[in-house]
Design a protein around this motif. Structure first.
Motif, PDB file in Angstrom:
ATOM      1  N   TYR A 199       0.844  -1.195   0.000  1.00 42.38           N
ATOM      2  CA  TYR A 199       0.000   0.000   0.000  1.00 42.38           C
ATOM      3  C   TYR A 199       0.882   1.249   0.000  1.00 42.38           C
ATOM      4  O   TYR A 199       1.825   1.373   0.799  1.00 42.38           O
ATOM      5  CB  TYR A 199      -0.886   0.030   1.241  1.00 42.38           C
ATOM      6  CG  TYR A 199      -2.006  -0.966   1.223  1.00 42.38           C
ATOM      7  CD1 TYR A 199      -1.929  -2.140   1.982  1.00 42.38           C
ATOM      8  CD2 TYR A 199      -3.145  -0.747   0.470  1.00 42.38           C
ATOM      9  CE1 TYR A 199      -2.964  -3.062   1.970  1.00 42.38           C
ATOM     10  CE2 TYR A 199      -4.187  -1.662   0.452  1.00 42.38           C
ATOM     11  CZ  TYR A 199      -4.090  -2.821   1.194  1.00 42.38           C
ATOM     12  OH  TYR A 199      -5.110  -3.730   1.189  1.00 42.38           O
ATOM     13  N   LYS A 200       0.560   2.205  -0.873  1.00 41.83           N
ATOM     14  CA  LYS A 200       1.323   3.448  -0.934  1.00 41.83           C
ATOM     15  C   LYS A 200       1.163   4.252   0.354  1.00 41.83           C
ATOM     16  O   LYS A 200       2.137   4.801   0.888  1.00 41.83           O
ATOM     17  CB  LYS A 200       0.876   4.274  -2.141  1.00 41.83           C
ATOM     18  CG  LYS A 200       1.613   5.603  -2.282  1.00 41.83           C
ATOM     19  CD  LYS A 200       1.172   6.364  -3.524  1.00 41.83           C
ATOM     20  CE  LYS A 200       1.914   7.690  -3.644  1.00 41.83           C
ATOM     21  NZ  LYS A 200       1.507   8.453  -4.863  1.00 41.83           N
ATOM     22  N   GLN A 259       0.697   3.343   3.310  1.00 35.95           N
ATOM     23  CA  GLN A 259       1.213   2.724   4.531  1.00 35.95           C
ATOM     24  C   GLN A 259       2.717   2.913   4.707  1.00 35.95           C
ATOM     25  O   GLN A 259       3.282   2.432   5.692  1.00 35.95           O
ATOM     26  CB  GLN A 259       0.874   1.225   4.540  1.00 35.95           C
ATOM     27  CG  GLN A 259      -0.613   0.933   4.577  1.00 35.95           C
ATOM     28  CD  GLN A 259      -1.292   1.512   5.804  1.00 35.95           C
ATOM     29  OE1 GLN A 259      -0.711   1.581   6.878  1.00 35.95           O
ATOM     30  NE2 GLN A 259      -2.540   1.955   5.645  1.00 35.95           N
ATOM     31  N   CYS A 276      -3.217 -10.377   4.710  1.00 32.94           N
ATOM     32  CA  CYS A 276      -2.566  -9.086   4.897  1.00 32.94           C
ATOM     33  C   CYS A 276      -1.567  -9.197   6.041  1.00 32.94           C
ATOM     34  O   CYS A 276      -1.900  -9.694   7.125  1.00 32.94           O
ATOM     35  CB  CYS A 276      -3.597  -8.002   5.201  1.00 32.94           C
ATOM     36  SG  CYS A 276      -4.498  -7.468   3.737  1.00 32.94           S
ATOM     37  N   VAL A 288      -1.627   1.083  -4.884  1.00 34.10           N
ATOM     38  CA  VAL A 288      -0.746  -0.012  -4.485  1.00 34.10           C
ATOM     39  C   VAL A 288       0.392  -0.134  -5.493  1.00 34.10           C
ATOM     40  O   VAL A 288       0.338   0.416  -6.596  1.00 34.10           O
ATOM     41  CB  VAL A 288      -1.519  -1.347  -4.382  1.00 34.10           C
ATOM     42  CG1 VAL A 288      -2.634  -1.253  -3.351  1.00 34.10           C
ATOM     43  CG2 VAL A 288      -2.073  -1.740  -5.742  1.00 34.10           C
ATOM     44  N   ASP A 341     -10.050  -2.296  -2.757  1.00 31.98           N
ATOM     45  CA  ASP A 341      -9.766  -3.106  -1.576  1.00 31.98           C
ATOM     46  C   ASP A 341     -11.043  -3.276  -0.745  1.00 31.98           C
ATOM     47  O   ASP A 341     -11.828  -2.337  -0.584  1.00 31.98           O
ATOM     48  CB  ASP A 341      -8.677  -2.419  -0.723  1.00 31.98           C
ATOM     49  CG  ASP A 341      -8.162  -3.321   0.374  1.00 31.98           C
ATOM     50  OD1 ASP A 341      -7.137  -3.973   0.163  1.00 31.98           O
ATOM     51  OD2 ASP A 341      -8.800  -3.343   1.448  1.00 31.98           O
ATOM     52  N   SER A 367      -7.639   1.959  -3.482  1.00 31.77           N
ATOM     53  CA  SER A 367      -6.336   2.259  -2.887  1.00 31.77           C
ATOM     54  C   SER A 367      -5.259   2.266  -3.954  1.00 31.77           C
ATOM     55  O   SER A 367      -5.378   1.619  -5.000  1.00 31.77           O
ATOM     56  CB  SER A 367      -5.983   1.220  -1.813  1.00 31.77           C
ATOM     57  OG  SER A 367      -6.955   1.182  -0.798  1.00 31.77           O
TER      58      SER A 367
END
Length: 588
Positions: free
Chosen positions: A68-69, A71, A135, A102, A94, A100
């Motif tokens: 994830y960008k 995160q 995840c 990614v 998502d 999201s």
């Protein structure tokens, strides 16, 4: 607990008394449909390296996994980082986070290091998932930095900066204003030797020597000074407008109606030099043109100032690094007073060689004789050359090439006739040799032009070759983004040349700089693209606004992550050796 224990004993007993050795393992049956997942360090292989004042964090992402960008988070100790530069991301719907951004396969994140002590610590946190539904919890990696001081960071950053960015910083620095303006005067003097300023020499000479008699040095100086003032003020005002409106204003000045008007003016001025007013022109036109000519010949300062202002239009399409540095400063700071002062200083620098030329031009020639008529006719040919330069801003093809050849043949043929009437001497023979070489070069250029199957590359197809260099043609901003992504997917960087038919320096890049072997070697891993900004279409304006283009020629560079190389863009013509050296400093 006891119930679980009894169930385990029961399961072991059942398995132990299974009579068939080849029977299927019940545990295998139980978990046969469950996917297997990689450990987090194998799913997202992490690496990093420090390149001077830049920290690059890299992840090799396994197939069917993603990061994830939003995160990515950093905690820094004993260091200061700039904003991270991310590569283009993918969109993913998502279940928990909605739509999201990614990353798949690989992601490189670049952090500018503004300052760092030795062994400064950067903790980077990231989180990803598998497409199958697992995840991972947030994972933290620790990176230790090498020392980067503010001064060294500035020095390292300057290595990749183009001249225009350095000049923009110079204007905004605390350095003495007088020193800064003096520097721009010197830069302007250098620009006076470029092709953009060339048309001003015959215009000024025609004004000073057009009357057909010797002009006093004081008179020549005053006429030259007034001419340069007209050029400088016009050029400065136009520069401020360009800083506000961008390259579209430059393109507007190259509208065919304006160019045709200027072409007619310079052709008529050439006829004045040739003494051909006996042509049957309308009487009203003839009277006005004769008045304009007489005013210039007589040294009317308003007429000279007006011709200087027109010369500012002549030079306006030529964007150079000093000019772009000033325009960049004006566009960013809005300081019009300082911007005008710097532009005026640059223009005065451009005018110094013109003034020297105007003062000494007549002094370097013989004092009396038929040479005055030769000078007048020669400047008439030079006026036609200026008109032909304007024609080339609208179109350049076989006929314009032949026009140059015919103009050369006519000029050298006239000189040959005049040279025959001079007394026999060593210099007559030398002049004859130079005239012969000029005639031969003009004829050979005509022959070479007739042999060209495609005199000028047209920016129409997706790919084309210009002077032996292959370019990918870009239609608009969206088309560029797609082609940039394709090049990055192949691990290649991108150079895009912003081109226009009216940009003389753009054609010089194509002819002299891009084909050079050293430049081609430096661009070995780079896809060459080109976009035509000749017309003010909505597509071209959108491209200019996206990248804040101030003038042409402009060349942009993008790394393998799709990010424009900071301060790496080039404006104004650069010779092959200087351009190759600039490429060597860029992270392409």
């Amino acid at each position: 607990m006891i119930k679980t224990f009894l169930h385990s004993i029961w399961l072991i007993l059942i398995l132990g008394f299974t009579p068939t050795a080849n029977a299927q393992d019940p545990l295998t049956d139980l978990f046969a449909d469950q996917p297997t997942f990689l450990p987090v360090d194998e799913a997202f292989k992490f690496d990093f390296h420090q390149e001077g004042n830049e920290l690059v964090l890299s992840w090799q992402i396994a197939d069917d996994y993603y990061l994830y960008k939003k995160q990515f988070k950093t905690v820094v100790k004993d260091a200061t980082l700039g904003e991270p530069q991310f590569p283009p991301s993918d969109q993913k719907e998502d279940e928990y986070f909605g739509l999201s951004e990614v990353f798949h396969h690989q992601v490189d994140i670049r952090y500018p290091i503004l300052q760092a002590d030795k062994d400064a610590v950067v903790k980077i946190s990231f989180q990803g998932c598998a497409d199958a539904g697992l995840c991972y919890p947030a994972t933290v990696k620790v990176v230790y930095l090498e020392a980067v001081t503010g001064d060294s960071q500035g020095t390292s950053a300057q290595e990749n900066r183009s001249e225009q960015f350095e000049l923009a910083d110079l204007l905004s620095s605390d350095q003495s204003l007088a020193i800064t303006l003096a520097l721009f005067v010197l830069l302007g003097a250098g620009l006076a030797l470029t092709p953009c300023v060339f048309p001003m020499y015959p215009i000024l000479s025609g004004i000073i020597l057009g009357q057909g008699k010797q002009v006093r040095t004081s008179k020549a100086f005053s006429l030259s000074f007034v001419y340069v003032q007209g050029m400088a003020i016009t050029y400065s005002i136009l520069g401020l407008i360009v800083a506000s409106a961008g390259v579209q204003f430059q393109a507007a000045l190259q509208h065919p109606a304006i160019l045709i008007t200027l072409i007619v003016v310079f052709v008529l001025l050439a006829l004045v030099m040739f003494g051909l007013w006996e042509l049957q022109l309308p009487s009203a036109w003839q009277e006005k043109l004769n008045n304009l000519s007489n005013q210039q010949k007589g040294g009317n300062y308003f007429g000279v100032f007006l011709m200087g202002a027109i010369s500012g239009l002549v030079a306006s399409p030529c964007t150079t690094a000093p000019l772009t540095g000033i325009l960049l400063f004006v566009a960013q700071s809005g300081d019009l007073v300082l911007g005008f002062s710097a532009l005026y200083a640059l223009s005065i620098g451009m005018g110094i060689p013109l003034i020297l030329f105007g003062i000494t031009g007549g002094k370097l020639l013989p004092k009396a004789g038929n040479w005055m008529n030769v000078v007048k006719v020669t400047f008439g040919f030079m006026m036609l050359a200026v008109a032909l330069l304007f024609i080339e801003r609208m179109t350049e093809n076989l006929w314009t090439n032949l026009a140059w050849a015919v103009l050369g043949l006519a000029t050298f043929s006239y000189w040959q006739v005049m040279n025959q009437n001079t007394p026999t001497s060593f210099f007559k023979g030398l002049r004859g040799l130079l005239i012969f070489l000029g005639l031969f070069a003009s004829a050979f250029y005509a022959y070479q032009s007739l042999g060209l199957k495609t005199p000028t590359a047209s920016i129409q197809s997706d790919t084309a070759s210009t002077h032996g260099v292959d370019f990918v043609r870009v239609k608009d901003l969206q088309d560029f983004q797609v082609k940039l992504a394709d090049a990055n997917a192949q691990g290649k960087s991108v150079m895009i040349d912003l081109y226009a038919d009216w940009c003389v320096a753009c054609k010089e890049f194509e002819k002299y700089t891009f084909p050079d072997p050293a430049v081609q070697k430096a661009l070995g891993n780079t896809v060459l693209m080109q976009i035509d900004l000749t017309d003010n279409t909505p597509q071209s304006l959108a491209f200019q606004e996206e990248f804040h283009v101030l003038g042409l020629p402009t060349i942009l560079f993008f790394d393998t992550q799709g990010q424009e190389v900071a301060n790496g863009r080039v404006t104004g013509f650069m010779k092959a050796d200087a351009f190759a050296a600039h490429l060597g400093r860029l992270p392409l």
